[in-house]
Scaffold this motif. Structure first.
Motif, PDB file in Angstrom:
ATOM      1  N   ALA A   1      -5.787  -3.594  -6.062  1.00 44.14           N
ATOM      2  CA  ALA A   1      -5.819  -3.140  -4.494  1.00 44.14           C
ATOM      3  C   ALA A   1      -5.214  -4.577  -3.712  1.00 44.14           C
ATOM      4  O   ALA A   1      -4.522  -4.380  -2.701  1.00 44.14           O
ATOM      5  CB  ALA A   1      -7.419  -2.980  -4.140  1.00 44.14           C
ATOM      6  N   VAL A   2      -5.217  -5.419  -4.397  1.00 45.86           N
ATOM      7  CA  VAL A   2      -4.610  -6.768  -3.883  1.00 45.86           C
ATOM      8  C   VAL A   2      -2.915  -6.669  -3.963  1.00 45.86           C
ATOM      9  O   VAL A   2      -2.318  -7.107  -3.014  1.00 45.86           O
ATOM     10  CB  VAL A   2      -5.269  -8.305  -4.304  1.00 45.86           C
ATOM     11  CG1 VAL A   2      -4.590  -9.287  -3.760  1.00 45.86           C
ATOM     12  CG2 VAL A   2      -6.701  -8.238  -4.059  1.00 45.86           C
ATOM     13  N   LEU A   3      -2.771  -6.279  -4.960  1.00 46.73           N
ATOM     14  CA  LEU A   3      -1.296  -6.019  -5.160  1.00 46.73           C
ATOM     15  C   LEU A   3      -0.518  -5.000  -4.191  1.00 46.73           C
ATOM     16  O   LEU A   3       0.407  -5.090  -3.721  1.00 46.73           O
ATOM     17  CB  LEU A   3      -0.829  -5.754  -6.684  1.00 46.73           C
ATOM     18  CG  LEU A   3      -1.075  -6.938  -7.694  1.00 46.73           C
ATOM     19  CD1 LEU A   3      -1.042  -6.329  -9.153  1.00 46.73           C
ATOM     20  CD2 LEU A   3       0.205  -8.021  -7.466  1.00 46.73           C
ATOM     21  N   LEU A   4      -1.503  -4.028  -4.123  1.00 47.76           N
ATOM     22  CA  LEU A   4      -0.987  -3.012  -3.392  1.00 47.76           C
ATOM     23  C   LEU A   4      -1.006  -3.675  -1.634  1.00 47.76           C
ATOM     24  O   LEU A   4       0.100  -3.464  -1.042  1.00 47.76           O
ATOM     25  CB  LEU A   4      -2.208  -1.781  -3.101  1.00 47.76           C
ATOM     26  CG  LEU A   4      -1.817  -0.676  -2.043  1.00 47.76           C
ATOM     27  CD1 LEU A   4      -0.549   0.036  -2.670  1.00 47.76           C
ATOM     28  CD2 LEU A   4      -3.225   0.253  -2.401  1.00 47.76           C
ATOM     29  N   GLY A   5      -1.901  -4.304  -1.298  1.00 50.81           N
ATOM     30  CA  GLY A   5      -1.870  -5.117  -0.246  1.00 50.81           C
ATOM     31  C   GLY A   5      -0.606  -6.001   0.076  1.00 50.81           C
ATOM     32  O   GLY A   5       0.052  -5.997   0.969  1.00 50.81           O
TER      33      GLY A   5
ATOM     34  N   HIS B   1     -13.518   4.756  -5.775  1.00 51.08           N
ATOM     35  CA  HIS B   1     -14.536   5.571  -5.418  1.00 51.08           C
ATOM     36  C   HIS B   1     -15.754   4.782  -5.151  1.00 51.08           C
ATOM     37  O   HIS B   1     -16.794   5.211  -4.547  1.00 51.08           O
ATOM     38  CB  HIS B   1     -14.713   6.335  -6.637  1.00 51.08           C
ATOM     39  CG  HIS B   1     -13.579   7.532  -6.680  1.00 51.08           C
ATOM     40  ND1 HIS B   1     -12.306   7.228  -7.203  1.00 51.08           N
ATOM     41  CD2 HIS B   1     -13.744   8.711  -6.403  1.00 51.08           C
ATOM     42  CE1 HIS B   1     -11.692   8.384  -7.146  1.00 51.08           C
ATOM     43  NE2 HIS B   1     -12.348   9.253  -6.547  1.00 51.08           N
ATOM     44  N   SER B   2     -15.996   3.673  -5.615  1.00 46.83           N
ATOM     45  CA  SER B   2     -17.007   2.638  -5.277  1.00 46.83           C
ATOM     46  C   SER B   2     -16.880   2.254  -3.871  1.00 46.83           C
ATOM     47  O   SER B   2     -17.743   1.754  -3.140  1.00 46.83           O
ATOM     48  CB  SER B   2     -17.205   1.495  -6.205  1.00 46.83           C
ATOM     49  OG  SER B   2     -15.932   0.656  -5.972  1.00 46.83           O
ATOM     50  N   LEU B   3     -15.520   2.260  -3.279  1.00 48.48           N
ATOM     51  CA  LEU B   3     -15.290   1.809  -1.830  1.00 48.48           C
ATOM     52  C   LEU B   3     -15.455   2.941  -0.934  1.00 48.48           C
ATOM     53  O   LEU B   3     -15.689   2.761   0.075  1.00 48.48           O
ATOM     54  CB  LEU B   3     -13.863   1.366  -1.517  1.00 48.48           C
ATOM     55  CG  LEU B   3     -13.404   0.023  -2.476  1.00 48.48           C
ATOM     56  CD1 LEU B   3     -11.982  -0.221  -2.507  1.00 48.48           C
ATOM     57  CD2 LEU B   3     -14.357  -1.038  -2.062  1.00 48.48           C
TER      58      LEU B   3
ATOM     59  N   PHE C   1       1.653   6.110  -4.595  1.00 46.37           N
ATOM     60  CA  PHE C   1       0.784   5.138  -5.441  1.00 46.37           C
ATOM     61  C   PHE C   1      -0.513   5.110  -4.847  1.00 46.37           C
ATOM     62  O   PHE C   1      -1.655   5.341  -5.512  1.00 46.37           O
ATOM     63  CB  PHE C   1       1.486   3.902  -5.720  1.00 46.37           C
ATOM     64  CG  PHE C   1       0.484   2.944  -6.343  1.00 46.37           C
ATOM     65  CD1 PHE C   1       0.597   2.960  -7.867  1.00 46.37           C
ATOM     66  CD2 PHE C   1      -0.445   2.015  -5.867  1.00 46.37           C
ATOM     67  CE1 PHE C   1      -0.134   2.057  -8.665  1.00 46.37           C
ATOM     68  CE2 PHE C   1      -1.324   1.323  -6.888  1.00 46.37           C
ATOM     69  CZ  PHE C   1      -0.983   1.444  -8.027  1.00 46.37           C
ATOM     70  N   ALA C   2      -0.634   4.666  -3.601  1.00 43.67           N
ATOM     71  CA  ALA C   2      -2.144   4.617  -2.977  1.00 43.67           C
ATOM     72  C   ALA C   2      -2.846   5.878  -2.980  1.00 43.67           C
ATOM     73  O   ALA C   2      -4.001   5.751  -3.291  1.00 43.67           O
ATOM     74  CB  ALA C   2      -1.829   3.959  -1.399  1.00 43.67           C
ATOM     75  N   LEU C   3      -2.261   6.915  -2.740  1.00 44.09           N
ATOM     76  CA  LEU C   3      -2.832   8.343  -2.841  1.00 44.09           C
ATOM     77  C   LEU C   3      -3.267   8.467  -4.188  1.00 44.09           C
ATOM     78  O   LEU C   3      -4.594   8.761  -4.519  1.00 44.09           O
ATOM     79  CB  LEU C   3      -2.019   9.472  -2.243  1.00 44.09           C
ATOM     80  CG  LEU C   3      -1.762   9.350  -0.576  1.00 44.09           C
ATOM     81  CD1 LEU C   3      -0.683  10.346  -0.290  1.00 44.09           C
ATOM     82  CD2 LEU C   3      -2.988   9.465  -0.019  1.00 44.09           C
ATOM     83  N   ASN C   4      -2.430   8.295  -5.051  1.00 43.41           N
ATOM     84  CA  ASN C   4      -2.977   8.519  -6.389  1.00 43.41           C
ATOM     85  C   ASN C   4      -4.108   7.538  -6.969  1.00 43.41           C
ATOM     86  O   ASN C   4      -5.008   7.856  -7.590  1.00 43.41           O
ATOM     87  CB  ASN C   4      -1.706   8.202  -7.464  1.00 43.41           C
ATOM     88  CG  ASN C   4      -2.100   8.512  -8.953  1.00 43.41           C
ATOM     89  OD1 ASN C   4      -2.648   9.381  -9.207  1.00 43.41           O
ATOM     90  ND2 ASN C   4      -1.999   7.423  -9.801  1.00 43.41           N
ATOM     91  N   LEU C   5      -4.101   6.418  -6.429  1.00 46.05           N
ATOM     92  CA  LEU C   5      -5.129   5.284  -6.679  1.00 46.05           C
ATOM     93  C   LEU C   5      -6.408   5.722  -6.214  1.00 46.05           C
ATOM     94  O   LEU C   5      -7.583   5.837  -6.819  1.00 46.05           O
ATOM     95  CB  LEU C   5      -4.653   3.951  -6.109  1.00 46.05           C
ATOM     96  CG  LEU C   5      -5.707   2.912  -6.387  1.00 46.05           C
ATOM     97  CD1 LEU C   5      -5.672   2.268  -7.760  1.00 46.05           C
ATOM     98  CD2 LEU C   5      -5.353   1.642  -5.473  1.00 46.05           C
ATOM     99  N   TYR C   6      -6.435   6.314  -4.821  1.00 40.93           N
ATOM    100  CA  TYR C   6      -7.655   6.808  -4.491  1.00 40.93           C
ATOM    101  C   TYR C   6      -8.233   8.201  -5.192  1.00 40.93           C
ATOM    102  O   TYR C   6      -9.425   8.293  -5.132  1.00 40.93           O
ATOM    103  CB  TYR C   6      -7.323   7.217  -2.684  1.00 40.93           C
ATOM    104  CG  TYR C   6      -8.812   7.848  -2.186  1.00 40.93           C
ATOM    105  CD1 TYR C   6      -9.782   6.819  -1.775  1.00 40.93           C
ATOM    106  CD2 TYR C   6      -8.586   9.134  -1.760  1.00 40.93           C
ATOM    107  CE1 TYR C   6     -10.880   7.531  -1.371  1.00 40.93           C
ATOM    108  CE2 TYR C   6      -9.859   9.551  -1.240  1.00 40.93           C
ATOM    109  CZ  TYR C   6     -10.694   8.805  -0.791  1.00 40.93           C
ATOM    110  OH  TYR C   6     -12.105   9.170  -0.333  1.00 40.93           O
TER     111      TYR C   6
END
Length: 123
Positions: A59-63, A120-122, A107-112
């Motif tokens: 998530a940090v790399l995504l940011g 999923h914990s978020l 990528f973000a949609l796939n991650l979600y």
């Protein structure tokens, strides 16, 4: 300190990765390079995700990639006082930034949607 020192070495990626003995080593090296590069690339984020999809560093790399896009999409600006100023400009073609944005969104949609990730914990 280790992060800063890592970026002062002049070794290639190939030379660095030869010392990785575990998936955790590979993950950490990819994460450090991904954080440090100013280039728009999915290479290191994808590598980290494949090695450990549940790691919060993804998530940090995504940011970090989102931050690069924000910087690239901003217009040129001046900074300074009076006659002493510096000019910062990004005059490159914005279509390459848009392509990176599209890749990052996918990528973000796939991650979600991936049930093996921390996302999923978020939710």
């Amino acid at each position: 300190m280790a992060y800063a020192n890592f970026h002062y070495i002049t070794a290639s990626d190939t030379e660095i990765f030869q010392y990785a003995n575990t998936d955790a080593d590979n993950f950490n090296i990819n994460a450090i390079i991904g954080f440090g590069t100013g280039d728009r690339t999915m290479k290191y984020l994808n590598a980290c995700y494949k090695l450990d999809p549940a790691n919060n560093v993804n998530a940090v790399l995504l940011g970090r990639e989102v931050n690069k896009i924000e910087g690239d999409m901003n217009e040129s600006f001046y900074i300074g006082y009076g006659e002493n100023y510096n000019y910062y400009a990004r005059n490159e073609d914005k279509s390459t930034v848009k392509q990176h944005l599209d890749s990052l969104r996918d990528f973000a949609l796939n991650l979600y949607q991936d049930k093996n990730t921390f996302s999923h914990s978020l939710a």
